[in-house]
Design an enzyme around this catalytic site. Structure first.
Site, PDB file in Angstrom:
ATOM      1  N   SER A 106      19.512  -5.387  42.805  1.00 36.02           N
ATOM      2  CA  SER A 106      19.136  -4.097  42.377  1.00 36.02           C
ATOM      3  C   SER A 106      19.166  -4.264  40.650  1.00 36.02           C
ATOM      4  CB  SER A 106      20.592  -2.981  42.121  1.00 36.02           C
ATOM      5  OG  SER A 106      19.982  -2.391  43.121  1.00 36.02           O
TER       6      SER A 106
HETATM    7  N1  SAH Z   1      24.083  -4.380  46.674  1.00 32.80           N
HETATM    8  C1  SAH Z   1      23.618  -5.237  46.939  1.00 32.80           C
HETATM    9  C2  SAH Z   1      21.812  -4.619  46.916  1.00 32.80           C
HETATM   10  C3  SAH Z   1      21.354  -5.655  48.638  1.00 32.80           C
HETATM   11  S1  SAH Z   1      19.652  -4.298  48.785  1.00 32.80           S
HETATM   12  C4  SAH Z   1      23.555  -6.350  46.213  1.00 32.80           C
HETATM   13  O1  SAH Z   1      24.061  -5.933  44.733  1.00 32.80           O
HETATM   14  O2  SAH Z   1      22.443  -7.415  46.072  1.00 32.80           O
HETATM   15  C5  SAH Z   1      20.483  -2.914  49.810  1.00 32.80           C
HETATM   16  C6  SAH Z   1      20.324  -4.312  50.910  1.00 32.80           C
HETATM   17  O3  SAH Z   1      20.549  -3.288  52.104  1.00 32.80           O
HETATM   18  C7  SAH Z   1      20.272  -5.369  51.960  1.00 32.80           C
HETATM   19  O4  SAH Z   1      20.109  -6.763  52.008  1.00 32.80           O
HETATM   20  C8  SAH Z   1      19.443  -4.884  53.038  1.00 32.80           C
HETATM   21  O5  SAH Z   1      19.059  -6.089  54.610  1.00 32.80           O
HETATM   22  C9  SAH Z   1      20.715  -3.751  53.453  1.00 32.80           C
HETATM   23  N2  SAH Z   1      20.524  -2.877  54.371  1.00 32.80           N
HETATM   24  C10 SAH Z   1      19.298  -1.424  55.319  1.00 32.80           C
HETATM   25  N3  SAH Z   1      19.409  -1.452  55.884  1.00 32.80           N
HETATM   26  C11 SAH Z   1      20.480  -1.735  56.373  1.00 32.80           C
HETATM   27  C12 SAH Z   1      21.508  -1.234  57.168  1.00 32.80           C
HETATM   28  N4  SAH Z   1      21.865  -0.204  58.159  1.00 32.80           N
HETATM   29  N5  SAH Z   1      22.815  -1.469  56.555  1.00 32.80           N
HETATM   30  C13 SAH Z   1      22.969  -2.566  56.732  1.00 32.80           C
HETATM   31  N6  SAH Z   1      22.659  -3.388  55.352  1.00 32.80           N
HETATM   32  C14 SAH Z   1      21.728  -1.920  55.554  1.00 32.80           C
END
Ligand code: SAH
Length: 263
Positions: A106
């Site tokens: 993000s």
């Molecule tokens: N906070 C992260 C942003 C990652 S993007 C950072 O700082 O990099 C969002 C993430 O949510 C992705 O990696 C995706 O795989 C994950 N995601 C989506 N659905 C999910 C679920 N049900 N449980 C766990 N992770 C999930």
């Protein structure tokens, strides 16, 4: 139902060997009119990156982030360590960046915004800080590192093995003993760590999973992107009060989709 795995932290070396690094796509083409990169050369460790981060923090403050702990956390965590080397130049721009497997880190302003909202939980105000929190969507681990400076314990769950392992590698040198990375479906929450003072989701679903509200402490706050009627994704804040759940819809946002199961 697949039980989430909760490995120890710091990562065990044995577990990391044989790990296939996530494929990281080339930098996204710059949108017309978008700000130029802050740096012409890659950010080095040390002074260079600290100065660029300080400028990022100034911009966050100018954009309305007023929480000192949040600004300090944003200034302390080296975002360039969480992105692919080809994207290091863009690490301190206010932009989301690809982290592999179709997911994105993000943009700093949204990380800071959500962290500030989380700190607004009643329980955090009365206790003078956040206790245990749950992050859904570890991704590359950047936000977990920021949150580790704002909460006593951070449980962070990721459904994609490649990213879960990548976050482990990224976070290991930082030795954040209060961050617990888990591979699992965050739509189920993580009951073992409940109740949480805060729950923060980095992926947006069509509905708010009931487990999240159940696992929130009274006085706790949930901050999550959610699709509302009309198909627009907005930031939703849910406060659990002694009288029940209080929902507030905030600005529109663009997060990757929340998906079920692990892969
Ligand atoms: N906070 C992260 C942003 C990652 S993007 C950072 O700082 O990099 C969002 C993430 O949510 C992705 O990696 C995706 O795989 C994950 N995601 C989506 N659905 C999910 C679920 N049900 N449980 C766990 N992770 C999930």
């Amino acid at each position: 139902m697949q039980q989430p795995r909760r490995p120890g932290f710091p990562a065990r070396i044995a577990q990391l060997s044989g790990n296939t690094p996530a494929a990281v796509p080339a930098p996204a083409p710059r949108k017309p009119g978008a700000a130029l990169p802050l740096l012409a050369t890659p950010v080095g460790v040390g002074r260079d990156s600290a100065a660029v981060r300080a400028r990022m923090v100034q911009r966050l403050a100018a954009a309305g982030i007023s929480s000192v702990p949040v600004l300090q956390a944003m200034g302390a965590v080296e975002r360039h360590r969480f992105v692919d080397s080809g994207l290091v130049n863009q690490a301190y721009e206010d932009t989301s960046l690809p982290i592999g497997l179709g997911q994105t880190i993000s943009k700093p302003s949204i990380v800071a915004r959500m962290a500030e909202l989380l700190l607004g939980a009643e329980i955090a105000k009365s206790a003078g800080g956040l206790g245990r929190i749950l992050e859904i969507g570890t991704g590359c681990g950047y936000q977990a590192a920021v949150l580790s400076r704002l909460a006593r314990e951070v449980y962070s769950m990721e459904r994609l093995r490649g990213l879960h392992e990548r976050a482990r590698v990224n976070l290991r040198p930082m030795q954040l003993m209060n961050v617990h990375l888990m591979l699992g479906d965050g739509m189920l929450g993580y009951p073992k760590g409940a109740p949480y003072a805060g729950i923060i989701a980095a992926a947006g679903g069509d509905v708010l999973p009931a487990s999240w509200c159940e696992q929130l402490a009274v006085g706790g706050r949930l901050v999550a992107p959610t699709v509302v009627s009309g198909g627009k994704q907005v930031l939703l804040v849910v406060d659990k009060t002694p009288q029940g759940l209080k929902k507030s819809i905030l600005e529109s946002v663009h997060f990757v989709p929340l998906k079920s199961g692990i892969a």
